[in-house]
Design a protein around this motif. Structure first.
Motif, PDB file in Angstrom:
ATOM      1  N   ASP A 156      -0.222 -79.124   8.973  1.00  0.00           N
ATOM      2  CA  ASP A 156      -1.210 -79.986   8.332  1.00  0.00           C
ATOM      3  C   ASP A 156      -0.922 -81.455   8.552  1.00  0.00           C
ATOM      4  OD1 ASP A 156      -0.021 -80.102   4.895  1.00  0.00           O
ATOM      5  OD2 ASP A 156       0.936 -80.546   6.789  1.00  0.00           O
ATOM      6  N   ALA A 157      -0.094 -81.734   9.522  1.00  0.00           N
ATOM      7  CA  ALA A 157       0.306 -83.125   9.724  1.00  0.00           C
ATOM      8  C   ALA A 157      -0.888 -84.001  10.077  1.00  0.00           C
ATOM      9  CB  ALA A 157       1.359 -83.212  10.815  1.00  0.00           C
ATOM     10  N   LEU A 158      -1.617 -83.605  11.089  1.00  0.00           N
ATOM     11  CA  LEU A 158      -2.676 -84.495  11.534  1.00  0.00           C
ATOM     12  C   LEU A 158      -4.037 -83.949  11.107  1.00  0.00           C
ATOM     13  CD1 LEU A 158      -3.576 -83.332  14.906  1.00  0.00           C
ATOM     14  CD2 LEU A 158      -1.142 -83.795  14.765  1.00  0.00           C
ATOM     15  N   SER A 159      -4.254 -83.975   9.821  1.00  0.00           N
ATOM     16  CA  SER A 159      -5.480 -83.404   9.290  1.00  0.00           C
ATOM     17  C   SER A 159      -6.625 -84.407   9.311  1.00  0.00           C
ATOM     18  CB  SER A 159      -5.254 -82.926   7.854  1.00  0.00           C
ATOM     19  OG  SER A 159      -4.666 -83.962   7.097  1.00  0.00           O
ATOM     20  N   GLY A 160      -6.276 -85.655   9.173  1.00  0.00           N
ATOM     21  CA  GLY A 160      -7.291 -86.688   8.964  1.00  0.00           C
ATOM     22  C   GLY A 160      -8.320 -86.753  10.076  1.00  0.00           C
ATOM     23  N   SER A 161      -9.286 -87.602   9.868  1.00  0.00           N
ATOM     24  CA  SER A 161     -10.357 -87.718  10.830  1.00  0.00           C
ATOM     25  C   SER A 161     -10.008 -88.758  11.877  1.00  0.00           C
ATOM     26  CB  SER A 161     -11.638 -88.124  10.111  1.00  0.00           C
ATOM     27  OG  SER A 161     -11.441 -89.370   9.458  1.00  0.00           O
ATOM     28  N   ALA A 162      -9.960 -88.333  13.120  1.00  0.00           N
ATOM     29  CA  ALA A 162      -9.841 -89.303  14.196  1.00  0.00           C
ATOM     30  C   ALA A 162     -11.260 -89.820  14.426  1.00  0.00           C
ATOM     31  CB  ALA A 162      -9.295 -88.662  15.450  1.00  0.00           C
ATOM     32  N   PRO A 165     -17.308 -92.555  17.011  1.00  0.00           N
ATOM     33  CA  PRO A 165     -17.970 -93.846  16.957  1.00  0.00           C
ATOM     34  C   PRO A 165     -18.088 -94.370  15.509  1.00  0.00           C
ATOM     35  CG  PRO A 165     -19.397 -92.071  17.858  1.00  0.00           C
ATOM     36  CD  PRO A 165     -17.994 -91.605  17.874  1.00  0.00           C
ATOM     37  N   VAL A 166     -18.899 -93.739  14.761  1.00  0.00           N
ATOM     38  CA  VAL A 166     -19.026 -94.133  13.355  1.00  0.00           C
ATOM     39  C   VAL A 166     -19.295 -92.868  12.552  1.00  0.00           C
ATOM     40  CG1 VAL A 166     -20.429 -95.324  11.650  1.00  0.00           C
ATOM     41  CG2 VAL A 166     -19.935 -96.425  13.851  1.00  0.00           C
ATOM     42  N   SER A 167     -18.478 -92.618  11.557  1.00  0.00           N
ATOM     43  CA  SER A 167     -18.690 -91.380  10.820  1.00  0.00           C
ATOM     44  C   SER A 167     -19.619 -91.608   9.632  1.00  0.00           C
ATOM     45  CB  SER A 167     -17.348 -90.812  10.350  1.00  0.00           C
ATOM     46  OG  SER A 167     -16.723 -91.697   9.447  1.00  0.00           O
ATOM     47  N   GLY A 168     -19.226 -92.455   8.723  1.00  0.00           N
ATOM     48  CA  GLY A 168     -20.126 -92.659   7.584  1.00  0.00           C
ATOM     49  C   GLY A 168     -19.911 -94.025   6.959  1.00  0.00           C
ATOM     50  N   SER A 169     -20.945 -94.762   6.845  1.00  0.00           N
ATOM     51  CA  SER A 169     -20.816 -96.080   6.247  1.00  0.00           C
ATOM     52  C   SER A 169     -21.201 -96.062   4.772  1.00  0.00           C
ATOM     53  CB  SER A 169     -21.708 -97.092   6.982  1.00  0.00           C
ATOM     54  OG  SER A 169     -21.186 -97.345   8.256  1.00  0.00           O
ATOM     55  N   ALA A 170     -21.225 -94.862   4.233  1.00  0.00           N
ATOM     56  CA  ALA A 170     -21.581 -94.735   2.818  1.00  0.00           C
ATOM     57  C   ALA A 170     -20.514 -95.379   1.952  1.00  0.00           C
ATOM     58  CB  ALA A 170     -21.740 -93.263   2.466  1.00  0.00           C
ATOM     59  N   SER A 171     -20.575 -96.685   1.878  1.00  0.00           N
ATOM     60  CA  SER A 171     -19.560 -97.403   1.141  1.00  0.00           C
ATOM     61  C   SER A 171     -19.896 -97.437  -0.345  1.00  0.00           C
ATOM     62  CB  SER A 171     -19.436 -98.825   1.673  1.00  0.00           C
ATOM     63  OG  SER A 171     -20.689 -99.476   1.568  1.00  0.00           O
ATOM     64  N   ALA A 172     -20.042 -96.270  -0.885  1.00  0.00           N
ATOM     65  CA  ALA A 172     -20.495 -96.175  -2.267  1.00  0.00           C
ATOM     66  C   ALA A 172     -19.481 -96.778  -3.239  1.00  0.00           C
ATOM     67  CB  ALA A 172     -20.731 -94.710  -2.622  1.00  0.00           C
ATOM     68  N   GLY A 267     -12.294 -97.896  15.386  1.00  0.00           N
ATOM     69  CA  GLY A 267     -13.306 -97.134  14.663  1.00  0.00           C
ATOM     70  C   GLY A 267     -13.363 -97.542  13.204  1.00  0.00           C
ATOM     71  N   LEU A 268     -12.207 -97.743  12.655  1.00  0.00           N
ATOM     72  CA  LEU A 268     -12.163 -98.129  11.245  1.00  0.00           C
ATOM     73  C   LEU A 268     -12.870 -99.455  11.019  1.00  0.00           C
ATOM     74  CD1 LEU A 268     -11.000 -97.714   8.378  1.00  0.00           C
ATOM     75  CD2 LEU A 268      -8.980 -98.970   9.135  1.00  0.00           C
ATOM     76  N   PHE A 269     -12.531-100.437  11.830  1.00  0.00           N
ATOM     77  CA  PHE A 269     -13.145-101.755  11.658  1.00  0.00           C
ATOM     78  C   PHE A 269     -14.658-101.674  11.821  1.00  0.00           C
ATOM     79  CE2 PHE A 269      -8.935-103.708  13.012  1.00  0.00           C
ATOM     80  CZ  PHE A 269      -8.615-104.083  11.715  1.00  0.00           C
ATOM     81  N   GLN A 270     -15.087-100.853  12.761  1.00  0.00           N
ATOM     82  CA  GLN A 270     -16.528-100.807  13.015  1.00  0.00           C
ATOM     83  C   GLN A 270     -17.281-100.035  11.946  1.00  0.00           C
ATOM     84  OE1 GLN A 270     -15.750 -99.658  17.307  1.00  0.00           O
ATOM     85  NE2 GLN A 270     -17.621-100.858  17.534  1.00  0.00           N
ATOM     86  N   SER A 271     -16.647 -98.951  11.482  1.00  0.00           N
ATOM     87  CA  SER A 271     -17.371 -98.130  10.520  1.00  0.00           C
ATOM     88  C   SER A 271     -17.365 -98.761   9.133  1.00  0.00           C
ATOM     89  CB  SER A 271     -16.783 -96.724  10.471  1.00  0.00           C
ATOM     90  OG  SER A 271     -15.517 -96.754   9.864  1.00  0.00           O
ATOM     91  N   ARG A 272     -16.387 -99.582   8.868  1.00  0.00           N
ATOM     92  CA  ARG A 272     -16.301-100.190   7.551  1.00  0.00           C
ATOM     93  C   ARG A 272     -16.102-101.690   7.634  1.00  0.00           C
ATOM     94  NH1 ARG A 272     -15.810 -96.839   3.104  1.00  0.00           N
ATOM     95  NH2 ARG A 272     -15.875 -98.859   2.074  1.00  0.00           N
ATOM     96  N   PRO A 273     -17.152-102.364   8.048  1.00  0.00           N
ATOM     97  CA  PRO A 273     -17.018-103.823   8.169  1.00  0.00           C
ATOM     98  C   PRO A 273     -16.759-104.499   6.826  1.00  0.00           C
ATOM     99  CG  PRO A 273     -19.288-103.106   8.562  1.00  0.00           C
ATOM    100  CD  PRO A 273     -18.482-101.885   8.438  1.00  0.00           C
TER     101      PRO A 273
END
Lengths: 367, 367
Positions: A156-162, A165-172, A267-273
């Motif tokens: 389960d080491a690398l479970s996270g999402s690689a 492009p952009v997964s979800g900008s739902a910055s709720a 990806g992080l910077f782009q998906s969550r500006p």
DNA sequence: CGCCTCCATGGAAACGATTCCATCATGGTT
DNA sequence: AACCATGATGGAATCGTTTCCATGGAGGCG
């Protein structure tokens, strides 16, 4: 010309004594001063050096120390290795090195190789889980973990999402405000190793907590975490420090490679500006973050603040110089080696070394 | 519980055959299909793995590969080590690691240790001179040098001046103008190894020459060289590229440590404020140069241009990103390992790998 | 039909050290 | 004077493997 090495038999013969006597003299057993002197003289004259081969076979152990790290190109592991080498040299023990590439399969293979070599003491920065290390320990190896503990569940080491492009900008929900800056730090609870194996770790928990608080103190609320393989404990510490309302989109994982790290950061910077600060879980990730930020024209620390886990020489060269959580790589290696040498039969101990937040220039107030 | 490993005898017994047969089956000798199958089955069932100890003793060689580098904290040597490990793994050979700290004495000690372990094949980034390596070779070791050749004369590696505060500002002759920029490069003359030992080297000469020309092309005339231990060939190449009128004050040496590198760089900048470009002989020195320049408020590349030998990931992180002479660290290690595996008895060969000038942002026109 | 050859096989030596155990000499004690 | 304890010493076993050599059987050829 190609004079082969003298054996104990040669020495015995030349000195007119039995091989047993030579062995005793050379390994500090009892012998009369006269013989001792004669044997030593002859040995020196013949340039005799006992072969580790014969000794090891007889004693059924190689006596070396195995060292398994994910990647020597990562400065941190280089530091760790230097620590191990320093300690091993002072103990006169050879070190057998393996690089796992953070791949449990390669790791298992290398463990097998060490087993075959009868190397029965190993220092490992583990990539695989219990399924790799349980058998090793059962085979009689003395294992000391360094920097990390093996993942509890097998893979389960690398479970996270690689991030693609952009997964979800739902910055709720990003109202994770639980300000605990005033609360005194709880006593440093050493993380309990899952199995009975000793380990030498940095106090990730305190380090991360301090860093998160520092960023909080600067006003940041949307703080992201960039993790890599083996950063489970750091992630956990991050979640704990941020509080229950962690925004899961802000926790991103990369595999070991530099490319993957760059992709994750970018990806992080782009998906969550909307994020305002990033905590990189290792120096490779920190490097990726700097690169990605520059590529996207995000200025540090004006547009985004950055804290990197690991202090490495080049952290000071960046502009601005990077604020880091320093962990004593060399000491970790050294202590691990001490442990593996002394823990022969004794019960395992886990050592936790302090971390330190070194404030340089990569963090600024929220604007 | 602590089941000790099965031996070949156990297997032989369980399979109802002699130990010789087991050995033959396992090492690919002749055997009837029936026995072969039975032995293999039993071996698998008993989880038998031949002990390297017994084999090595019998064959009088350990079969591992020794690797001696100055400092694993230096990214370049980390890359080199990764290359060696990759090749060694694919050959199934264990690697015994030692870090010399660029100290001939420690190096000699480590060679002794390898000898004792009967490790008879070594890849070394040498610190000591012929007096260390001659005996090693004579003892029957197959040695391959990587990245450097041992100093010809015993102890002349660090001859240069580690500049104190200010030594001499007598900036008399700097009219070393001999413009050879138009001359086509002479055919890449491979540096001849002084002894009959094979080596894998980067083409320092071409790399340095290209860099010097590049700086010349930008108008620079007072170019300094910052060298470290083992950079003899680079210095020589620098002198050659600059021409006969080298200003000796502009060639400065440091020992291996970061502190020394910083002191050397800082001293250089202070003693020769008239220099306009610096060529750092390695990444540690490059780092020191950046740091020292910043400390002295010299802007790169406005006030001083900088070229660093070695491409390392962080070179791109600097601002401006560093112009570098890239050498293929990983390949050097890999090739060296190939060489040490194949050169068993054959005559030594020396491999020279190409370097590449990667222009980024740390050099500017003379102003 | 007999002999020779070839192959599979197992016993035993070898590798170089450590270590158990028996032997011998010495010196002291009764 | 005899005996015992102590300490130095050498022979031999041992570790796990590979490899040499001898043995035995089977099959082919003369």
């Amino acid at each position: 010309m190609e004079a082969k090495r003298a054996t104990i038999k040669d020495v015995a013969e030349a000195a007119g004594v039995g091989v047993a006597t030579v062995s005793r003299v050379l390994s500090g057993g009892s012998a009369s001063p006269a013989t001792r002197e004669r044997v030593l003289a002859v040995a020196a004259q013949l340039d005799y050096r006992p072969s580790a081969l014969g000794r090891n076979l007889r004693q059924r152990r190689t006596g070396g120390i195995g060292l398994l790290v994910p990647d020597l190109t990562d400065t941190f592991f280089g530091q760790l290795a230097e620590g191990v080498l320093a300690c091993a040299r002072s103990a006169g023990e050879p070190v057998v090195l393996g690089s796992t590439g953070d791949d449990p399969e390669q790791e298992a293979e290398l463990v097998g190789m060490l087993l075959e070599q009868s190397v029965d003491r190993v220092i490992a920065v583990p990539s695989g889980g219990a399924d790799t290390w349980e058998p090793a320990a059962r085979a009689g190896m003395t294992v000391v973990f360094a920097d990390r503990l093996p993942a509890e569940r097998p893979g389960d080491a690398l479970s996270g999402s690689a991030p693609g492009p952009v997964s979800g900008s739902a910055s709720a929900s990003t109202a994770d405000l639980m300000l605990l800056d005033g609360v005194p730090p709880p006593p440093p609870v050493p993380p309990v190793p899952p199995t009975g194996v000793p380990a030498v770790l940095a106090d990730d928990r305190a380090g991360i907590r301090t860093a998160v608080r520092y960023l909080r103190g600067l006003g940041h609320r949307r703080i992201a975490f960039l993790g890599g393989p083996g950063h489970d404990r750091r992630v956990a510490a991050f979640r704990e420090a941020v509080g229950p309302q962690v925004d899961d989109d802000l926790v991103v994982f990369a595999t070991g490679s530099r490319d993957s790290a760059y992709a994750a950061a970018s990806g992080l910077f782009q998906s969550r500006p909307d994020l305002t600060a990033v905590l990189a879980g290792g120096n490779v990730l920190g490097e990726a973050a700097v690169l990605a930020a520059r590529e996207l024209d995000l200025r540090v620390p004006r547009d985004v603040s950055l804290v990197m886990y690991d202090d490495v020489p080049w952290a000071e060269l960046c502009s601005p110089p990077l604020t880091v959580i320093a962990q004593p790589g060399r000491d970790i290696g050294y202590r691990a080696c001490e442990l593996v040498l002394r823990t022969a039969g004794r019960r395992p101990r886990t050592v936790v070394l302090p971390t330190e937040l070194i404030v340089r220039g990569s963090c600024g107030p929220l604007r």
